[in-house]
Design an enzyme around this catalytic site. Structure first.
Site, PDB file in Angstrom:
ATOM      1  N   CYS B 154      -4.995  -2.643  -7.984  1.00 43.81           N
ATOM      2  CA  CYS B 154      -3.613  -3.101  -7.830  1.00 43.81           C
ATOM      3  C   CYS B 154      -3.220  -3.006  -6.358  1.00 43.81           C
ATOM      4  O   CYS B 154      -2.909  -1.933  -5.861  1.00 43.81           O
ATOM      5  CB  CYS B 154      -2.707  -2.240  -8.703  1.00 43.81           C
ATOM      6  SG  CYS B 154      -0.970  -2.576  -8.502  1.00 43.81           S
ATOM      7  N   CYS B 157       0.201  -1.696  -5.618  1.00 41.80           N
ATOM      8  CA  CYS B 157       0.346  -0.243  -5.743  1.00 41.80           C
ATOM      9  C   CYS B 157      -0.331   0.482  -4.582  1.00 41.80           C
ATOM     10  O   CYS B 157       0.214   1.440  -4.035  1.00 41.80           O
ATOM     11  CB  CYS B 157      -0.302   0.262  -7.032  1.00 41.80           C
ATOM     12  SG  CYS B 157      -0.057  -0.785  -8.454  1.00 41.80           S
ATOM     13  N   ASP B 158      -1.530   0.059  -4.216  1.00 42.32           N
ATOM     14  CA  ASP B 158      -2.377   0.913  -3.376  1.00 42.32           C
ATOM     15  C   ASP B 158      -2.621   0.426  -1.954  1.00 42.32           C
ATOM     16  O   ASP B 158      -3.189   1.163  -1.153  1.00 42.32           O
ATOM     17  CB  ASP B 158      -3.730   1.118  -4.066  1.00 42.32           C
ATOM     18  CG  ASP B 158      -3.583   1.867  -5.387  1.00 42.32           C
ATOM     19  OD1 ASP B 158      -2.551   2.528  -5.561  1.00 42.32           O
ATOM     20  OD2 ASP B 158      -4.490   1.779  -6.230  1.00 42.32           O
TER      21      ASP B 158
END
Lengths: 143, 327
Positions: B154, B157-158
């Site tokens: 993701c 997200c990261d």
């Protein structure tokens, strides 16, 4: 002027009605308070006035250095949330828990009072499998 | 200094959900926690049927989406906030709610039985499957060992964890190119590894990607293995033209090769299509009576929040009608 308007106050009263056991807020400031300390002082006073299960103790970082040390407080403004026997639960807030942080603050108060969020068994089982001490530091941003 | 306190809305505080009960025969049990599931829950409860919901976590893929700008009624809303709104709308009902556990077995019959990780078996006349999709894995050596240690799925997200690092993106579709764009803004270098001789992403995205000078696209290459002790250090790439392998040092790998439907629970019960998705008709009925499905896990094209939500409503109404006619 109060920090909490009527709407926020009503919500807080409702949230704090879920407190199970009495809790104590230990607020650390200093004799001549910085602006943030003043606001945070007002914050804890207003919070404490919203539930009879919350007691408030105010300390001076310098004069009450022994207590500050015992609670591991090295900067102000700081709030320690403990149970009524002053047992440390590891919850310390530095700065004012305003904005979205008030949710974590109220959550911490409820948790310390014993109104715990149930943890699913698979998660408990996984946590129990941790075999060595682990130091977790969580860095959070709002966005 | 103006101080504000952002508490959730007053009306949202009261939670009326009740624990799921294994001694009760529910009219409908919904399995899943994304937009399809939560919408189905609201529709079932408003229809007045006895409803239960089982989900590992709430929000599904929306919870991993940074911003949503195509769900009607909101010009711009964070994925997590939209999930919160959905959840609050469900929580105003006395729905049997079980969160934190996965449904592991579904037994067909007049009364469907759902066995759950919590050790209980729950019963219902009708079941709605809304288990969604998850990131597709490459299944190469090192991938599972290093997931969360440099291997990521993701980018939203990261990506920030890979600032000033050399990273790789595997894939050539929209999600891969979007990930590469996000990463190119932060990382030292981004290498996009694509199996095909070209990218399959939309042209606007490809144009956007070409604006960065720290991005290299490697075509007709395959990621063979990921290496590293405590975190990702290097990868082995296979050049399908020269048939040669080479090693490239990277600290992060984003695997963006699409999604797979979560159909482990139902794969032996209902018919699936060649993509592994549950085949449904326009009433959200699966191949088995009383088993309905909605959202990304189904054969319905275009995986969108608003479509999943709409399908969830349809599945709920269809399931309610089924339960009513059975009486």
């Amino acid at each position: 002027m109060p920090l909490f308007d009527e709407k926020v106050k009503t919500q807080l009263v409702q949230l704090l009605s879920k407190l199970t056991n009495p809790i104590t807020l230990h607020f650390f400031s200093q004799e001549i308070e910085c602006p943030t300390c003043q606001t945070t002082h007002q914050f804890v006073e207003e919070i404490a006035s919203l539930s009879d299960k919350i007691s408030l103790h105010t300390y001076d970082l310098v004069k009450d250095s022994d207590i500050a040390k015992a609670f591991n407080i090295d900067k102000i403004p700081a709030i320690v949330v403990s149970d009524s026997k002053n047992t440390l639960k590891g919850v310390r807030f530095f700065g004012i828990p305003a904005g979205y942080e008030i949710n974590s603050f109220i959550g911490a108060c409820l948790e310390v009072s014993g109104a715990k969020e149930p943890l699913p068994q698979p998660i408990i089982d996984r946590i129990k499998k941790i075999a060595k001490p682990i130091h977790i530091q969580v860095f959070v941003t709002l966005t | 200094m103006e101080i504000t306190f952002n508490l959730p809305g007053l009306e949202t505080i009261e939670q009326r959900t009740i624990p799921l009960d294994s001694s009760v025969i529910y009219d409908v049990i919904i399995i899943g926690g994304g937009p399809a599931a939560l919408t189905a829950a609201v529709y079932c409860m408003r229809k007045g049927v006895k409803t239960g919901l089982i989900t590992l976590d709430v929000g599904g893929q929306v919870a991993e989406t940074s911003v949503v700008e195509n769900y009607m009624g909101y010009n711009h809303i964070e994925g997590i906030s939209l999930v919160q709104r959905f959840k609050e709308q469900v929580e105003q009902f006395e729905i049997g709610f079980l969160q934190g556990y996965k449904a592991i077995q579904l037994q067909d019959g007049t009364i469907k039985k759902v066995t759950c990780e919590d050790g209980n078996t729950y019963m219902a006349k009708a079941v709605i499957i809304t288990t969604g999709k998850r990131w597709r894995r490459l299944n190469v050596p090192g991938e599972s060992e290093l997931t969360g240690k440099g291997v990521a799925y993701c980018a939203i997200c990261d990506a920030p964890l890979f600032k000033d690092k050399d990273v790789m993106v595997v894939g050539g579709g929209n999600s891969a190119v979007e990930a590469a764009i996000d990463l190119a803004k932060l990382a030292t270098s981004v290498t996009v590894v694509q199996l095909l001789p070209h990218l399959t992403a939309d042209k606007v995205l490809q144009d956007e990607l070409s604006k960065f000078n720290n991005v290299t696209i490697v075509y007709q290459h395959q990621l063979k293995a990921i290496h590293g002790t405590n975190s990702v250090e290097a990868v082995t790439l296979f050049d399908s033209r020269s048939q040669k392998e080479r090693t490239l040092n990277v600290q992060g790998i984003f695997i963006e090769i699409g999604l797979v439907p979560n159909t482990e629970l139902v794969k032996d019960v209902v018919a699936l299509n060649h993509n592994g998705e549950i085949i449904i008709d326009c009433n959200c009925r699966t191949s088995r009576p009383g088993i309905f499905a909605a959202g990304d896990v189904t054969s319905v094209p275009y995986k969108q929040i608003i479509i999943a939500a709409g399908e969830g409503a349809k599945a709920a109404l269809s399931a309610c009608e089924y339960v009513l006619l059975k009486k």
